[in-house]
Scaffold this motif. Structure first.
Motif, PDB file in Angstrom:
ATOM      1  N   VAL A   1       0.893  -1.169   0.000  1.00  0.00           N
ATOM      2  CA  VAL A   1       0.000   0.000   0.000  1.00  0.00           C
ATOM      3  C   VAL A   1       0.922   1.207   0.000  1.00  0.00           C
ATOM      4  CG1 VAL A   1      -1.778   1.287   1.244  1.00  0.00           C
ATOM      5  CG2 VAL A   1      -1.803  -1.223   1.259  1.00  0.00           C
TER       6      VAL A   1
ATOM      7  N   ASP B   1       0.251   4.617  -0.871  1.00  0.00           N
ATOM      8  CA  ASP B   1      -0.223   5.992  -0.791  1.00  0.00           C
ATOM      9  C   ASP B   1      -1.232   6.138   0.339  1.00  0.00           C
ATOM     10  OD1 ASP B   1      -3.066   5.619  -1.999  1.00  0.00           O
ATOM     11  OD2 ASP B   1      -1.742   4.744  -3.510  1.00  0.00           O
TER      12      ASP B   1
ATOM     13  N   GLU C   1      -4.092   7.700   0.348  1.00  0.00           N
ATOM     14  CA  GLU C   1      -5.475   7.483  -0.081  1.00  0.00           C
ATOM     15  C   GLU C   1      -5.840   6.007  -0.037  1.00  0.00           C
ATOM     16  OE1 GLU C   1      -3.229   9.288  -1.680  1.00  0.00           O
ATOM     17  OE2 GLU C   1      -4.042  11.286  -1.250  1.00  0.00           O
ATOM     18  N   GLY C   2      -4.922   5.163  -0.473  1.00  0.00           N
ATOM     19  CA  GLY C   2      -5.176   3.735  -0.406  1.00  0.00           C
ATOM     20  C   GLY C   2      -5.288   3.243   1.021  1.00  0.00           C
TER      21      GLY C   2
ATOM     22  N   PHE D   1      -6.299   5.129   3.629  1.00  0.00           N
ATOM     23  CA  PHE D   1      -7.572   5.639   4.153  1.00  0.00           C
ATOM     24  C   PHE D   1      -8.737   4.762   3.723  1.00  0.00           C
ATOM     25  CE2 PHE D   1      -6.618  10.448   4.866  1.00  0.00           C
ATOM     26  CZ  PHE D   1      -5.728  10.102   5.859  1.00  0.00           C
ATOM     27  N   SER D   2      -8.774   4.448   2.443  1.00  0.00           N
ATOM     28  CA  SER D   2      -9.899   3.676   1.899  1.00  0.00           C
ATOM     29  C   SER D   2     -10.015   2.319   2.583  1.00  0.00           C
ATOM     30  CB  SER D   2      -9.708   3.503   0.386  1.00  0.00           C
ATOM     31  OG  SER D   2     -10.711   2.678  -0.148  1.00  0.00           O
ATOM     32  N   ARG D   3      -8.894   1.644   2.729  1.00  0.00           N
ATOM     33  CA  ARG D   3      -8.931   0.311   3.327  1.00  0.00           C
ATOM     34  C   ARG D   3      -9.176   0.384   4.832  1.00  0.00           C
ATOM     35  NH1 ARG D   3      -4.540  -4.257   1.982  1.00  0.00           N
ATOM     36  NH2 ARG D   3      -5.278  -3.604  -0.075  1.00  0.00           N
TER      37      ARG D   3
ATOM     38  N   CYS E   1     -10.798   2.622   6.602  1.00  0.00           N
ATOM     39  CA  CYS E   1     -12.178   2.989   6.921  1.00  0.00           C
ATOM     40  C   CYS E   1     -13.156   1.856   6.640  1.00  0.00           C
ATOM     41  CB  CYS E   1     -12.593   4.241   6.143  1.00  0.00           C
ATOM     42  SG  CYS E   1     -11.725   5.727   6.663  1.00  0.00           S
ATOM     43  N   SER E   2     -12.773   0.932   5.778  1.00  0.00           N
ATOM     44  CA  SER E   2     -13.640  -0.204   5.470  1.00  0.00           C
ATOM     45  C   SER E   2     -13.225  -1.465   6.227  1.00  0.00           C
ATOM     46  CB  SER E   2     -13.632  -0.474   3.960  1.00  0.00           C
ATOM     47  OG  SER E   2     -12.329  -0.827   3.524  1.00  0.00           O
TER      48      SER E   2
END
Length: 376
Positions: free
Chosen positions: A50, A52, A54-55, A57-59, A61-62
């Motif tokens: 991973v 960055d 953004e990557g 954050f996305s993972r 938060c999910s």
């Protein structure tokens, strides 16, 4: 089922090979696993990057970083400032349980002689409060010119860069291989210098302890003021000689009582009243004196817990000192949510803190799961 190690290196996108850490870590990960170290075939082992924020954050938060094996890599330059890391901290500190069930280590690479450990312990403290377990000695750090690897390189007959590579590889394998079977009738050793009649720290520990009755055997050792001599710095050879015989030059309660209890325990609970944003003198002396025993055996299989009560603030500072000294230095495992912190000024006032009974019960449940359960 294959094994996966997730390598998180924020800010690395588009600059592979552009920094020392990018170049060395990429080479190490491409070579994993080696010599069957993971009891897995190479085909069944994967490294996922991973690269960055953004990557991440996305993972995160999910809940994509729950029940994972993670190696965090941070480039902090000469200033100790990594903006991507602080963006991650901003998110981590808002999400409870974001790393539940996960096991991690980290590598911090700097261009100066400062900040690597400070950055590491700040990140470890925050990730731990979001549910992440850190293996004993979870940090591989690199300072200016790899000067901190000079001794390891000389002892092994290799270059400092090769020693750095080995440190990253060894850490990655320990994260990937970590397992801890539940203990049958585990033992929790509690060390403190609290006045048991009026101490808020001891009162909070008592609230926790009453929920641990059927879970584990608890041994408490009380350090009287003036009872423990601090380490005065014997030579390495002298310390090694004493340590191999489970002794220390200064003797006393540390050798007669603490060393045997420490060797036989599964978890270590340190009660830490915060008076001056620092560990108390007796616990500091204990940690320093632990070095002789550490020469004989390391503590990778033991867990660190702590109850910390501050008069006003600063519980995070004391917790970070424990992370540094006992987890990163003395190899104790840092279990999820390792520290229970509270603020209480007047004697006995911790009993009136908001939700303190519920927090104590929840913390005791975490200790029970780590020592007796099968979470990991």
């Amino acid at each position: 089922m294959g094994m996966k190690l997730t390598v998180v290196m924020p800010g690395a996108a588009g600059r592979e090979g552009g920094t020392r850490l990018c170049r060395i870590a990429s080479g190490v990960m491409e070579g994993l696993p080696l010599d069957g170290a993971l009891q897995e075939t190479a085909k069944g082992f994967t490294v996922e990057w991973v690269r960055d924020v953004e990557g991440f954050f996305s993972r995160f938060c999910s809940k994509g970083f729950q029940n994972a094996r993670i190696l965090f890599l941070f480039d902090i330059g000469a200033t100790g400032i990594c903006m991507e890391l602080y963006s991650m901290l901003w998110m981590i500190r808002q999400v409870e349980g974001g790393f539940d069930g996960s096991i991690a280590g980290l590598v911090v690479d700097g261009e100066g002689e400062l900040y690597t450990k400070a950055v590491a312990r700040e990140f470890v403290f925050s990730a731990n409060r979001s549910g992440c377990l850190f293996v004993g000695r979870p940090l591989a750090e690199a300072t200016k010119g790899l000067a901190n690897f000079s001794v390891a390189a000389r002892v092994r007959g290799i270059s400092p860069e090769e020693a750095y590579k080995e440190a990253i590889r060894e850490l990655a394998l320990r994260v990937a291989c970590f397992s801890a079977a539940p203990k049958r009738n585990p033992k929790l050793l509690c060390l403190h210098s609290c006045n048991t009649r009026v101490s808020n720290t001891y009162m909070l520990w008592s609230m926790v302890k009453k929920h641990l009755g059927g879970c584990c055997r608890i041994q408490e050792i009380f350090f009287r003021n003036g009872e423990i001599k601090d380490c005065l710095g014997c030579s390495y050879d002298t310390c090694l000689t004493y340590g191999q015989n489970t002794q220390c030059y200064y003797g006393g309660v540390i050798v007669d009582g603490v060393y045997p209890a420490l060797e036989s325990c599964d978890g270590l609970m340190l009660l830490c009243p915060n008076y001056n944003d620092a560990l108390g003198a007796n616990l500091t002396a204990f940690i320093n004196r632990m070095t002789a025993l550490y020469r004989k055996r390391q503590f990778y299989e033991k867990y660190l817990f702590s109850v910390i009560v501050s008069g006003y603030s600063g519980g995070d500072i004391v917790a970070a000192q424990l992370i540094d000294a006992v987890c990163m230095n003395k190899t104790f495992i840092l279990p999820p949510y390792f520290a229970l912190t509270a603020v209480a000024n007047e004697p006995g006032s911790v009993g009136k803190a908001e939700n303190v009974g519920q927090r104590a019960r929840k913390y005791a449940g975490g200790i029970a799961r780590v020592l007796c359960g099968d979470r990991f």
